[in-house]
Every structure is written in C-alpha cells, then in structure tokens.
Write an enzyme that holds these catalytic residues in place. Structure first.
Site, PDB file in Angstrom:
ATOM      1  NE  ARG A  35       4.783  -5.658   5.224  1.00 31.27           N
ATOM      2  CZ  ARG A  35       5.735  -6.004   6.089  1.00 31.27           C
ATOM      3  NH1 ARG A  35       6.993  -5.989   5.731  1.00 31.27           N
ATOM      4  NH2 ARG A  35       5.413  -6.336   7.322  1.00 31.27           N
ATOM      5  CE  LYS A 196      13.688 -13.245  22.621  1.00 34.67           C
ATOM      6  NZ  LYS A 196      14.164 -11.881  22.356  1.00 34.67           N
ATOM      7  N   GLY A 348       3.920 -11.769  11.018  1.00 36.13           N
ATOM      8  CA  GLY A 348       4.472 -12.259   9.759  1.00 36.13           C
ATOM      9  C   GLY A 348       4.385 -13.759   9.586  1.00 36.13           C
ATOM     10  N   GLY A 371       4.325  -5.952  14.187  1.00 38.64           N
ATOM     11  CA  GLY A 371       4.509  -5.142  15.398  1.00 38.64           C
ATOM     12  C   GLY A 371       3.317  -4.239  15.664  1.00 38.64           C
TER      13      GLY A 371
HETATM   14  P1  AMP Z   1       7.985 -15.039  16.728  1.00 40.28           P
HETATM   15  O1  AMP Z   1       8.890 -14.237  15.838  1.00 40.28           O
HETATM   16  O2  AMP Z   1       8.113 -14.749  18.162  1.00 40.28           O
HETATM   17  O3  AMP Z   1       6.558 -15.077  16.220  1.00 40.28           O
HETATM   18  O4  AMP Z   1       8.528 -16.525  16.607  1.00 40.28           O
HETATM   19  C1  AMP Z   1       8.555 -17.228  15.421  1.00 40.28           C
HETATM   20  C2  AMP Z   1       9.631 -18.256  15.515  1.00 40.28           C
HETATM   21  O5  AMP Z   1       9.400 -19.086  16.627  1.00 40.28           O
HETATM   22  C3  AMP Z   1       9.669 -19.165  14.312  1.00 40.28           C
HETATM   23  O6  AMP Z   1      10.865 -18.937  13.632  1.00 40.28           O
HETATM   24  C4  AMP Z   1       9.618 -20.555  14.909  1.00 40.28           C
HETATM   25  O7  AMP Z   1      10.561 -21.432  14.343  1.00 40.28           O
HETATM   26  C5  AMP Z   1       9.968 -20.337  16.349  1.00 40.28           C
HETATM   27  N1  AMP Z   1       9.383 -21.350  17.222  1.00 40.28           N
HETATM   28  C6  AMP Z   1       8.104 -21.630  17.409  1.00 40.28           C
HETATM   29  N2  AMP Z   1       7.955 -22.661  18.259  1.00 40.28           N
HETATM   30  C7  AMP Z   1       9.188 -23.047  18.614  1.00 40.28           C
HETATM   31  C8  AMP Z   1       9.681 -24.049  19.482  1.00 40.28           C
HETATM   32  N3  AMP Z   1       8.867 -24.887  20.133  1.00 40.28           N
HETATM   33  N4  AMP Z   1      11.015 -24.136  19.631  1.00 40.28           N
HETATM   34  C9  AMP Z   1      11.831 -23.301  18.974  1.00 40.28           C
HETATM   35  N5  AMP Z   1      11.435 -22.336  18.137  1.00 40.28           N
HETATM   36  C10 AMP Z   1      10.111 -22.206  17.966  1.00 40.28           C
END
Ligand code: AMP
Length: 394
Positions: A35, A196, A348, A371
C-alpha cells in the site's frame, strides 16, 4: 468527472493527502508495504512540485481510542526507507502541536499524521474534525482508493472544505475498474471466489448483466452446488438458502453463463493435507468438505480464461492458505497471467496470490482496494469519489 492532482497548481503549497497506509504490521514493523508502494507516484509527484506534504491515513481498528500498537510511526519509517530520506511523524492528526509541525515544513518535506481513527469523529464524517484537518493545508488530495467506499471525515467531509482532487492511484483504480463496467473487451470473464455468497451478492447480480461468463469457485460454490441437488458434506454452506436460490436465479436470468465447479478437492478436516483427493461434484462423501476446485474445473476455467478479452477476478478458488488446497487459486492466477486479456484483480486474497507468485507484472491492474473495488463492481457510487466529482463541477 473528477480533477486529479495534475490539474491543480500545487507548487510550494501545503497539501493534505489521504493515503491508504493500512498496512499489516508484525513485531512493530510493516510486514507488507504494497500500500505504501502504491501511494508513491502521488507522493513523488508532489515532492517534485515542491509541495509540503501532510499524509494522513487510518490503520487497523482502534475504535476511536489511542492505541500505540496501531500507530502509523512504523509506516512512516518504512516510507522513509523506501524514499531514502527523513520522514516526520506527528503525535496526533489534529491540534496545535501538529499545526506547528506543519508550519515548519519546507517544500518537498513529508509529515505523516498519526492514525485518524484514534478519533471517533473520523468514522462519523464529522464536520468539525474535518475542519481541523483542513486547517492544516491549502489543498486536499484523495489517493486512498481502498477507503473510498467509506464516507469518513478524511475521505468525504474534508473534500468539501478544501480545493480537492484525486491522486494518481485513485485515478488509475477508477479508470481500470471503470473499463470493466463501461466497455469491456469481450468475451468478458468474471471469476468469483472466497468464503461467502452473501459478500458477493451485489457483484454477482451486477456482473451477470455485464459479463459473458461467470466462473464460481471457493467456498461460495458449495451453496450453489447444494441448490443443484448435490451432497456437499461438511463444505461451507450459507444458512439462507432461499436468498441464495434467488441470487442464483437472478444471475442465470441475465446474459452471463454461470459456471460451477465440476469437481473438487476434498478433506475430512479444515487443515493442510499431504495428499490431494479429488471427486466429481456429484460424488462428494457426506463426511468430507470441499476445500478447492478440482483438476477438471481448473482446466475448464483456464480454457475459458484463455479465450477472454477481459478478465476480472475477486476471491480465492479454495482454502489457498493450506496446501494442497492452494492449487486452484494458483493455477487460475497463472491462466490469467498467461492470457492476452485485459485483467483486473481485486480483493486482498486474490491480489496476494498474484503477488506471491510474482505474477503481478502480467496483470493489467491489481487493485489495492478490496471493499472499494467490490462496491464499484456492484455498480455502487463510492462516497469518496462522488464528493470529488461534485467539487470538480462546483
Ligand atoms: P473472502 O474473504 O470471502 O474472499 O474469502 C477468503 C477466504 O475463503 C480464504 O481465507 C479461504 O481460505 C476461504 N475459502 C475459500 N474456499 C474455501 C472453501 N472451499 N472452504 C473453506 N474456506 C474457503
């Protein structure tokens, strides 16, 4: 449109620059200076103009209270190391002592103000606090794209008080992300992952209208797989299935073709494993969880990416922090880097994966704003940008 720093005559002026110095710290030192690096073009430009620079940022979540562990001093130190010169550090971001320090600056000097979020007023977009910040300078530049989706005093209220413009990073982010929404070279392939579904609802809705293909990986794919009638075992799954069905139906009602994984890498537990076990998506055992996209999916996604005119990627394809579940994310990153497409990576984790592999030079634009980039892709207006547009036309 908005003005940029280059549209203003800032020679010899005192310029208040909102940067995004929200860098990770470890043992009191900056552990990732991306950054800071991203803010250098604006900082160096202003130094060349012989402006007196007053840099301000937030760091972490001090919740309106002074927390020495979240001081920007280590960031100022790192900036000094990068630039090979002395950087001054203020004890606060407002007040008489800071004013005196600013008054003593010479052209080309740089002063870093202390963490804005040590004051509750910052996140409240407080007018009086913004006035105090504004009283330090002749002009205001916002280069903190990563904070542009927040209407805070340093990103919003202050822009209404001083002559204001965007910094060079802010400009680049808005131009590159804007191209995705305006006139993407086709086919336009959007790749969405991460944990999510609910975090990506807006993006999925908006991009399904704009993109030609949407490739879904990561934990979010399993909720949709369940809605297709598949057993997903212990995989991540959203609680509100009705909402997810609605999102799925809407995403499929627009022009984009939505692709889910056809196979996945599985594990009995959420931890690193020595071997990689893969199954087709319709053969998931009830006692296992899916932690990455499988080899067939990697191949299919890579093939679609290889034909793309534009690729936009946000979110890892699996639990990429743990081997061997990093494979999907790394291979998708390689496919994007190898393609001739205009490529934009936001968020990120995906940006970290790209850098970790040293592929950032092969990507058209790696966004510094998680974000903020998501909100832009959702089609939302960013308060920190809107206020710059208003002041430019006022
Ligand atoms: P996000 O912050 O929504 O971009 O999610 C990132 C996180 O999602 C990372 O820490 C990954 O470990 C987790 N992640 C991605 N795929 C999976 C999965 N199939 N099962 C559990 N965690 C996951």
């Amino acid at each position: 449109m908005f003005k940029t720093v280059k549209d203003m005559d800032l020679a010899g002026k005192t310029v208040l620059v909102r940067v995004d110095f929200n860098c990770p710290l470890q043992d009191g030192k900056v552990s990732d200076d991306n950054r800071i690096q991203a803010a250098l073009p604006t900082i160096e430009y202003l130094v060349e103009q012989n402006a007196k620079l007053v840099l301000m940022s937030h760091l972490g979540r001090p919740k309106g209270e002074v927390n020495p562990e979240l001081s920007l001093a280590p960031v100022a130190k790192r900036l000094g190391e990068i630039l090979g010169r002395d950087i001054q550090m203020a004890k606060d971001c407002i007040g008489d002592e800071v004013k005196a320090q600013v008054a003593n600056l010479n052209g080309g000097d740089i002063l870093v103000l202390e963490n804005l979020r040590f004051h509750k007023a910052e996140k409240k977009d407080d007018e009086a606090f913004a006035q105090q910040l504004a009283s330090l300078a002749d002009a205001y530049i916002n280069d903190a794209f990563g904070a542009a989706h927040r209407a805070h005093a340093s990103t919003h209220a202050v822009a209404k008080i001083l002559p204001a413009a965007a910094g060079l990073l802010m400009e680049r982010e808005l131009v590159e992300l804007g191209k995705l929404l305006d006139e993407p070279k086709r086919p336009f392939v959007a790749i969405l992952g991460g944990a999510k579904v609910t975090d990506k609802i807006g993006v999925l809705k908006n991009l399904s209208k704009l993109a030609d293909h949407i490739l879904i990986g990561g934990g979010m794919a399993f909720t949709f797989a369940k809605l297709q009638g598949h057993e997903i075992g212990k995989s991540l799954c959203e609680k509100d299935l009705d909402l997810c069905q609605e999102i799925w139906d809407e995403a499929n009602s627009h022009k984009a073709k939505v692709h889910l994984p056809v196979d996945v890498a599985i594990s009995p537990e959420f931890k690193a494993m020595d071997t990689r076990n893969e199954v087709d998506i319709d053969k998931m055992p009830a006692d296992q969880m899916g932690l990455d996209i499988g080899s067939k999916t990697i191949e299919e996604f890579s093939k679609i990416v290889s034909t793309a005119g534009t690729v936009c990627w946000n979110g890892p394809m699996g639990a990429f922090e743990m081997k061997p579940f990093d494979e999907g994310t790394l291979k998708v990153a390689q496919a994007i880097a190898a393609s001739n497409a205009v490529s934009v990576v936001g968020g990120g984790d995906s940006a970290a994966a790209i850098r970790q592999m040293g592929l950032d030079k092969e990507i058209t634009h790696v966004s510094t704003g998680g974000g903020a980039s998501l909100e832009l892709l959702e089609g939302k207006a960013l308060p920190g940008v809107e206020v710059l547009k208003q002041t430019a036309t006022a």
